[in-house]
Enzyme design. Structure first.
Site, PDB file in Angstrom:
ATOM      1  N   ASN A 100       0.822  -1.228   0.000  1.00 50.63           N
ATOM      2  CA  ASN A 100       0.000   0.000   0.000  1.00 50.63           C
ATOM      3  C   ASN A 100       0.853   1.275   0.000  1.00 50.63           C
ATOM      4  O   ASN A 100       0.758   2.109   0.894  1.00 50.63           O
ATOM      5  CB  ASN A 100      -1.019  -0.002   1.153  1.00 50.63           C
ATOM      6  CG  ASN A 100      -0.396  -0.113   2.535  1.00 50.63           C
ATOM      7  OD1 ASN A 100       0.744  -0.527   2.689  1.00 50.63           O
ATOM      8  ND2 ASN A 100      -1.148   0.268   3.556  1.00 50.63           N
ATOM      9  N   HIS A 238      -2.847 -10.134  10.872  1.00 51.82           N
ATOM     10  CA  HIS A 238      -3.207  -9.435  12.119  1.00 51.82           C
ATOM     11  C   HIS A 238      -4.526  -9.854  12.790  1.00 51.82           C
ATOM     12  O   HIS A 238      -5.451  -9.056  12.925  1.00 51.82           O
ATOM     13  CB  HIS A 238      -3.189  -7.916  11.926  1.00 51.82           C
ATOM     14  CG  HIS A 238      -3.841  -7.353  10.680  1.00 51.82           C
ATOM     15  ND1 HIS A 238      -5.088  -7.715  10.251  1.00 51.82           N
ATOM     16  CD2 HIS A 238      -3.397  -6.438   9.785  1.00 51.82           C
ATOM     17  CE1 HIS A 238      -5.392  -7.037   9.158  1.00 51.82           C
ATOM     18  NE2 HIS A 238      -4.378  -6.265   8.844  1.00 51.82           N
ATOM     19  N   ASP A 311       3.243  -5.842  11.729  1.00 47.55           N
ATOM     20  CA  ASP A 311       2.368  -4.850  11.085  1.00 47.55           C
ATOM     21  C   ASP A 311       2.947  -3.449  11.317  1.00 47.55           C
ATOM     22  O   ASP A 311       2.217  -2.491  11.628  1.00 47.55           O
ATOM     23  CB  ASP A 311       0.924  -4.942  11.563  1.00 47.55           C
ATOM     24  CG  ASP A 311      -0.032  -4.178  10.636  1.00 47.55           C
ATOM     25  OD1 ASP A 311       0.443  -3.580   9.640  1.00 47.55           O
ATOM     26  OD2 ASP A 311      -1.246  -4.177  10.901  1.00 47.55           O
ATOM     27  N   HIS A 315       3.895   6.306  10.702  1.00 46.82           N
ATOM     28  CA  HIS A 315       3.217   7.502  10.192  1.00 46.82           C
ATOM     29  C   HIS A 315       3.977   8.739  10.660  1.00 46.82           C
ATOM     30  O   HIS A 315       4.768   8.665  11.603  1.00 46.82           O
ATOM     31  CB  HIS A 315       1.772   7.567  10.699  1.00 46.82           C
ATOM     32  CG  HIS A 315       0.890   6.519  10.093  1.00 46.82           C
ATOM     33  ND1 HIS A 315       0.493   6.551   8.778  1.00 46.82           N
ATOM     34  CD2 HIS A 315       0.360   5.391  10.623  1.00 46.82           C
ATOM     35  CE1 HIS A 315      -0.262   5.492   8.522  1.00 46.82           C
ATOM     36  NE2 HIS A 315      -0.358   4.769   9.622  1.00 46.82           N
TER      37      HIS A 315
HETATM   38  O1  DOR Z   1      -3.283   0.012  11.330  1.00 44.17           O
HETATM   39  C1  DOR Z   1      -2.999  -0.288  10.176  1.00 44.17           C
HETATM   40  N1  DOR Z   1      -2.138   0.436   9.465  1.00 44.17           N
HETATM   41  N2  DOR Z   1      -3.601  -1.349   9.622  1.00 44.17           N
HETATM   42  C2  DOR Z   1      -3.463  -1.644   8.322  1.00 44.17           C
HETATM   43  O2  DOR Z   1      -4.030  -2.620   7.878  1.00 44.17           O
HETATM   44  C3  DOR Z   1      -2.648  -0.769   7.455  1.00 44.17           C
HETATM   45  C4  DOR Z   1      -1.655  -0.018   8.218  1.00 44.17           C
HETATM   46  C5  DOR Z   1      -1.055   1.123   7.430  1.00 44.17           C
HETATM   47  O3  DOR Z   1      -0.685   0.915   6.271  1.00 44.17           O
HETATM   48  O4  DOR Z   1      -0.885   2.194   8.004  1.00 44.17           O
END
Ligand code: DOR
Length: 429
Positions: A100, A238, A311, A315
């Site tokens: 992604n 997850h 996971d 950010h």
């Molecule tokens: O908390 C999440 N962040 N869950 C996900 O499935 C994607 C991920 C993200 O790409 O930030």
């Protein structure tokens, strides 16, 4: 270069071994694994550099099946380089990069770009995961064959579910022909709605929209049914709910080819971490209840959950500056996973050997890669870990650009001291 690691508590799940052993590394490869006694033979070769690992665990380089590296497109959150270095600091010598990004890894060109950047980064090995659908839009399958040829290790639309059962069925059928793995982000979009935390009393109290556990459970059911129909290889990402664990356990009892992972935050925290609108505890799937945490631990213990994956979802500023409802989901997890995993050993849920198995040979087996074992002749990928070292996590000091962790300021136990990767010996403070 010769390197001799002595006095360590060596754990190698590939040979079911946990005990004292010495390991000699020559030219970046494991030369000798000696269960008893020192390795004496120098045979005219230069004296090795000796690492005294007394009181330490010496384990194979860990494998993370679920990492978000953000490049291309979101380099302010993480680059391939910072993510691959953060991985080494966390003890991971192999990470699988979710697709992604922007653009999405839905074609061989992006896959090749990721591999090229990873090679230049010199951090952990990066294995790209290709998208299931073009643009992760859930409409049209991505070109699996070309992406597989380019180096994709598996396929997933992680970050969002494959909403259409027809598309998921086709994906499993097509992947089966290539013997490729499909990783499911199990979330029924209609049931999940716009929920930003677990649905329950707490979400009502906080005035936040909830996401019910059944949104995960229903999708796990669906994908297992489709895997049974098609014979495709399915891995559930997850897992966060009691119901999810139960459905996977039942499928395994019926002999189906399904595997599953959970992440450290799902066995370390409950939804209570969200109280006070703590955006660092906003993750998808959301943190759940104490009963879910107990069920996750039981699933880890009894083998329903094969793998612990991070996971890792770094950010940037947007996580800190937006309101809870609008903030992105995710926890920066590479640098805390092993400490949080060790708590399972301290609590008696797993032995050290079982914990390391879920971080090495189990993901290696699911991904069909020859990694995660201390085998003579293979490239030296090892981690020296102090299981007693206590420290207070300072997110600002993490290598990852993503400082978003609900464990910031928490005292953790167990720390990676050195990561050995081929000829490199990296030392962490
Ligand atoms: O908390 C999440 N962040 N869950 C996900 O499935 C994607 C991920 C993200 O790409 O930030």
């Amino acid at each position: 270069m010769r390197l001799l690691i002595i006095n360590g508590h060596v754990i190698d799940p590939s040979r079911d071994f946990a005990g004292s052993a010495d390991i000699l590394i020559e030219d970046g490869r494991i030369k000798t694994f000696a269960k008893e006694g020192r390795i004496k033979e120098n045979q005219g070769k230069p004296e090795p550099r000796v690492i005294d690992a007394a009181g330490m665990w010496v384990v194979p380089g860990l494998i993370d099946m679920h990492t978000h590296l953000r490049e291309p497109g979101f380099e302010h959150k993480e680059t391939i380089k910072t993510g691959a270095l953060a991985a080494l600091k966390g003890g991971f010598t192999t990470v699988c990069a979710m697709p992604n990004t922007n653009p999405v890894n839905d074609n061989a060109g992006i896959t090749e770009f990721i591999l090229k950047m990873a090679q230049a980064a010199g951090g952990a090995r990066v294995l790209p995961i290709g998208a299931v659908t073009k643009g992760q839009r859930g409409e049209e399958l991505a070109p699996f064959y070309a992406m597989r040829e380019a180096g994709c290790i598996a396929f997933s639309d992680d970050g969002r579910p494959v909403a259409s059962p027809v598309i998921m069925r086709r994906a499993l059928e097509y992947a089966k022909g290539l013997d490729a793995l499909i990783i499911s982000h199990a979330e029924d979009p209609a049931l999940a709605g716009s929920g930003v935390m677990n649905e329950g009393l707490l979400s009502a109290t906080l005035g936040l929209k909830g996401q019910p556990s059944v949104a995960e459970e229903v999708m796990i059911y669906r994908d297992i049914a489709l895997a049974e129909l098609t014979g495709g290889r399915l891995h559930i990402a997850h897992v966060s709910t009691r119901g999810g664990v139960r459905v996977i356990r039942q499928a395994k009892e019926r002999g189906l080819k399904v595997t599953a992972e959970t992440c450290p935050h799902y066995f370390s925290l409950t939804e209570d971490a969200v109280a006070g609108y703590n955006v660092n505890a906003k993750v998808n799937p959301p943190l759940r209840t104490a009963a879910d945490v107990e069920a996750i631990k039981e699933g880890i213990r009894d083998g329903t959950i094969d793998v612990i994956a991070t996971d890792h979802a770094p950010h940037g500023r947007e996580k800190r500056t937006r309101q809870f409802d609008d903030a992105p989901s995710g926890i920066s997890g590479l640098e805390t996973a092993l400490s949080l995993g060790l708590a399972l050993v301290d609590e008696g849920v797993l032995t050290g050997l079982e914990l390391i198995r879920k971080l090495t040979v189990n993901p290696a087996g699911i991904l069909c890669i020859d990694k995660g074992a201390l085998i003579e002749g293979t490239e030296a990928e090892l981690v020296i870990f102090d299981p007693e070292k206590r420290y207070v996590l300072d997110a600002e000091k993490m290598i990852s650009l993503g400082k978003n962790t609900p464990f910031d300021g928490r005292q953790l136990k167990g720390r990676v001291i050195k990561t050995i990767c081929g000829q490199k010996v990296l030392e962490w403070d």
